[in-house]
Design an enzyme around this catalytic site. Structure first.
Site, PDB file in Angstrom:
ATOM      1  N   ASP A   1      -7.178  -0.279   7.636  1.00 14.84           N
ATOM      2  CA  ASP A   1      -7.277  -0.027   6.202  1.00 14.84           C
ATOM      3  C   ASP A   1      -8.624  -0.515   5.680  1.00 14.84           C
ATOM      4  O   ASP A   1      -8.814  -1.706   5.450  1.00 14.84           O
ATOM      5  CB  ASP A   1      -6.137  -0.730   5.463  1.00 14.84           C
ATOM      6  CG  ASP A   1      -6.216  -0.510   3.962  1.00 14.84           C
ATOM      7  OD1 ASP A   1      -6.881   0.457   3.536  1.00 14.84           O
ATOM      8  OD2 ASP A   1      -5.597  -1.300   3.219  1.00 14.84           O
TER       9      ASP A   1
ATOM     10  N   ARG B   1       1.993   2.793   0.353  1.00 11.27           N
ATOM     11  CA  ARG B   1       3.135   3.427  -0.314  1.00 11.27           C
ATOM     12  C   ARG B   1       3.046   4.952  -0.245  1.00 11.27           C
ATOM     13  O   ARG B   1       4.062   5.638  -0.223  1.00 11.27           O
ATOM     14  CB  ARG B   1       3.218   2.923  -1.757  1.00 11.27           C
ATOM     15  CG  ARG B   1       2.086   3.350  -2.661  1.00 11.27           C
ATOM     16  CD  ARG B   1       1.889   2.409  -3.832  1.00 11.27           C
ATOM     17  NE  ARG B   1       1.462   1.081  -3.394  1.00 11.27           N
ATOM     18  CZ  ARG B   1       1.176   0.083  -4.214  1.00 11.27           C
ATOM     19  NH1 ARG B   1       1.265   0.253  -5.511  1.00 11.27           N
ATOM     20  NH2 ARG B   1       0.800  -1.093  -3.745  1.00 11.27           N
TER      21      ARG B   1
ATOM     22  N   LYS C   1     -12.730  -2.140   0.604  1.00 10.65           N
ATOM     23  CA  LYS C   1     -12.548  -3.586   0.651  1.00 10.65           C
ATOM     24  C   LYS C   1     -13.916  -4.228   0.896  1.00 10.65           C
ATOM     25  O   LYS C   1     -14.573  -3.926   1.886  1.00 10.65           O
ATOM     26  CB  LYS C   1     -11.588  -3.980   1.770  1.00 10.65           C
ATOM     27  CG  LYS C   1     -10.157  -3.535   1.557  1.00 10.65           C
ATOM     28  CD  LYS C   1      -9.283  -3.973   2.721  1.00 10.65           C
ATOM     29  CE  LYS C   1      -7.866  -3.434   2.593  1.00 10.65           C
ATOM     30  NZ  LYS C   1      -7.113  -4.061   1.513  1.00 10.65           N
TER      31      LYS C   1
ATOM     32  N   LYS D   1       5.314   1.667   7.537  1.00  6.85           N
ATOM     33  CA  LYS D   1       3.875   1.801   7.272  1.00  6.85           C
ATOM     34  C   LYS D   1       3.085   1.423   8.522  1.00  6.85           C
ATOM     35  O   LYS D   1       3.094   0.273   8.953  1.00  6.85           O
ATOM     36  CB  LYS D   1       3.464   0.906   6.102  1.00  6.85           C
ATOM     37  CG  LYS D   1       1.963   0.870   5.847  1.00  6.85           C
ATOM     38  CD  LYS D   1       1.604  -0.174   4.790  1.00  6.85           C
ATOM     39  CE  LYS D   1       0.094  -0.337   4.640  1.00  6.85           C
ATOM     40  NZ  LYS D   1      -0.259  -1.413   3.673  1.00  6.85           N
TER      41      LYS D   1
ATOM     42  N   ASP E   1      -2.423  -3.882   9.472  1.00  7.28           N
ATOM     43  CA  ASP E   1      -1.726  -3.221   8.379  1.00  7.28           C
ATOM     44  C   ASP E   1      -0.680  -2.227   8.877  1.00  7.28           C
ATOM     45  O   ASP E   1      -0.064  -1.517   8.092  1.00  7.28           O
ATOM     46  CB  ASP E   1      -2.734  -2.520   7.459  1.00  7.28           C
ATOM     47  CG  ASP E   1      -2.293  -2.494   6.013  1.00  7.28           C
ATOM     48  OD1 ASP E   1      -1.335  -3.219   5.676  1.00  7.28           O
ATOM     49  OD2 ASP E   1      -2.901  -1.769   5.219  1.00  7.28           O
TER      50      ASP E   1
ATOM     51  N   ASP F   1      -6.812   1.918  -2.222  1.00  7.03           N
ATOM     52  CA  ASP F   1      -6.416   0.788  -1.385  1.00  7.03           C
ATOM     53  C   ASP F   1      -4.925   0.485  -1.515  1.00  7.03           C
ATOM     54  O   ASP F   1      -4.419  -0.420  -0.872  1.00  7.03           O
ATOM     55  CB  ASP F   1      -7.245  -0.451  -1.748  1.00  7.03           C
ATOM     56  CG  ASP F   1      -7.220  -1.508  -0.662  1.00  7.03           C
ATOM     57  OD1 ASP F   1      -6.883  -1.166   0.489  1.00  7.03           O
ATOM     58  OD2 ASP F   1      -7.524  -2.675  -0.962  1.00  7.03           O
TER      59      ASP F   1
END
Length: 514
Positions: free
Chosen positions: A264, A346, A271, A259, A282, A342
């Site tokens: 992000d 994945r 957020k 990842k 991230d 968010d």
């Protein structure tokens, strides 16, 4: 790319005055092996009660550079002590040595118990010092590497440490820290790819960058959905960095999806409340994978192959951002309903894992082991603290892969803990309607969701098609999800903490130890 080069000697008498300008004693200072230093420390303790309790710099006329740095570990015989005590003591001592003006310190261990849990104490001392002395890429570029990182040589008095192997691990950790710790513009997706090109130039690692937007949309549809709002900004456009290494006679193939969310925002599920700060880190999973491959490149093992895909993506918010409730067909053909934008990491990894799954299943690679590595969930940090969370499928467990990683983490001071995938995790992501095949996430924080770091593994297994390669299938595939949200930065401070490069040392200890 500079970091302290390591020389290993058998005794302090082998070190000349030109080779060293400080002596760091790490370990149990109540019984120092060298009689001369033992007498001096005992005398000094009469006037300074801090000796043996904290790291201190003393002046000693016979020490290299007249600098004697005492780095006590505290007790090492308690049930819960491990090799990180040596790492931490060397970490603190190296900072003091540098700040005192030393550029060629000697590290000597003292009073380390002859137990299995301390068999890599020498390596831990070197890596602890290097972690302390490391300064971030942006700072080095702005101020100068020579100014910020003046220590270029470490001598270690030891009996078993392979200096070449230790430096290869540190080279990989440095790549991982550079990639993970940089701000979102310095390490925007294509700059992330360019750093990788430079890091693997003139090595046996083949680097391929997929950055054509239409190709990505076709081959990596979930990843492209995460990146959708970033595409109008040229410098923020996504890419997939593929790294390949093949030894002369590989007995197993390690396949990684990392990842690499370079920033992000949370996307449409923005957020808020200050929680966006630190989200340039991230990309720590992809960074760690690149770091491990760097160590592979340095050591050039004959018996493994490595294939890695790193998804460098910015989860931007904008008019074209993907939103919850969308149903997106993944590379595997699975229809994914978005539960929360968010929960983007994945999605980024699922398509890459699907590509790797196809390669693993068609027999192209010898004995494949698949991994995802990510700063994925707050739940992993809450549940595991500073430990990497390993979530294996049954095939991986039967092959003892998570157990071997756990053992390597304990031995080499890069620890992990095993979590097990359960039926509830698969039920959590099960479809609610015939319109989709699975749900990406719930709409609450992972940290307050039961099994918040386990169910993403189930999602990844299903969305990538790996769930069709279970133990009773014709082509069972071993898979371990690695969540480094708790282990990826020092002190759990994702905005300011120094990246740890976890789990590079663990992986190197498991697969590359000579």
């Amino acid at each position: 790319m500079a970091f302290p080069k390591l020389t290993v000697v058998k005794s302090l008498s082998e070190v000349s005055a030109e080779q060293a300008d400080a002596l760091i004693l790490v370990g149990n200072l109540a019984a120092i092996d060298d009689e001369h230093y033992a007498e001096y420390v005992m005398s000094a303790r009469q006037t300074d009660a801090r000796i043996g309790k904290q790291v201190l710099l003393l002046q000693h006329v016979q020490a290299p550079g007249h600098r004697l740095i005492l780095a006590p570990t505290g007790p090492l015989n308690r049930d819960y002590d491990d090799v990180r005590e040596i790492f931490d003591a060397a970490h603190k001592a190296a900072t003091i040595a540098r700040d005192a003006g030393a550029i060629k310190p000697v590290i000597m261990l003292n009073g380390i118990p002859a137990e299995a849990r301390y068999q890599e104490a020498e390596l831990a001392a070197y890596l602890g010092a290097c972690q302390s002395l490391y300064q971030g890429l942006e700072a080095r570029e702005a101020v100068g590497e020579d100014i910020l990182e003046p220590v270029q040589q470490i001598t270690l008095v030891g009996q078993q440490l392979d200096a070449e192997w230790a430096m290869a691990v540190e080279a990989g950790k440095r790549v991982a820290r550079d990639l993970a710790g940089t701000e979102p513009e310095r390490m925007a997706p294509l700059k992330f790819a360019e750093y990788c090109r430079q890091a693997f130039a003139h090595t046996a690692v083949k680097v391929t960058v997929k950055d054509d937007v239409q190709q990505l949309q076709h081959e990596y549809p979930l990843l492209s959905a995460v990146a959708r709002a970033s595409i109008p900004v040229a410098r923020h456009r996504p890419c997939v960095v593929r790294l390949e290494y093949q030894g002369a006679n590989p007995q197993r193939t390690l396949m990684f999806a990392g990842k690499g969310v370079v920033y992000d925002t949370g996307g449409a599920d923005l957020k808020t409340g200050g929680h966006m700060a630190g989200m340039s880190r991230d990309k720590g999973g992809a960074a760690a994978v690149a770091g491990f491959v760097k160590t592979v490149a340095e050591l050039q093992p004959d018996d493994i192959a490595v294939v890695a895909e790193l998804g460098a993506v910015r989860n931007s918010v904008g008019a074209d951002a993907f939103v919850a409730d969308e149903i997106i067909t993944a590379h595997s053909g699975k229809r994914v309903r978005i539960g929360n934008t968010d929960a983007e990491g994945r999605l980024v990894m699922a398509d890459m894992l699907s590509h790797l799954r196809e390669e693993a299943a068609d027999g192209k690679w010898q004995q494949p082991e698949l991994f995802t590595v990510a700063t994925l969930t707050g739940h992993a940090a809450l549940a595991k603290g500073p430990y990497t969370a390993l979530v294996p499928n049954r095939q991986a467990s039967l092959a003892d892969i998570p157990q071997a990683l756990f053992a390597a983490g304990e031995r080499y001071g890069d620890p992990a803990e095993i979590s097990w995938a359960r039926r509830e995790d698969y039920q959590f992501v099960a479809p609610r309607t015939p319109a989709d095949d699975l749900l990406s996430s719930n709409n609450g924080p992972s940290a307050t969701t039961a099994r918040g770091h386990q169910f993403p593994m189930a999602f990844l297994a299903i969305s990538s098609g790996l769930a069709e390669h279970e133990t009773d299938s014709a082509t069972p595939l071993a898979y371990v999800h690695m969540d480094i949200a708790g282990s990826g930065v020092e002190g759990g401070d994702w905005q300011h903490g120094k990246p740890t490069a976890a789990p590079v040392t663990c992986l190197a200890g498991r697969y590359l130890r000579r």
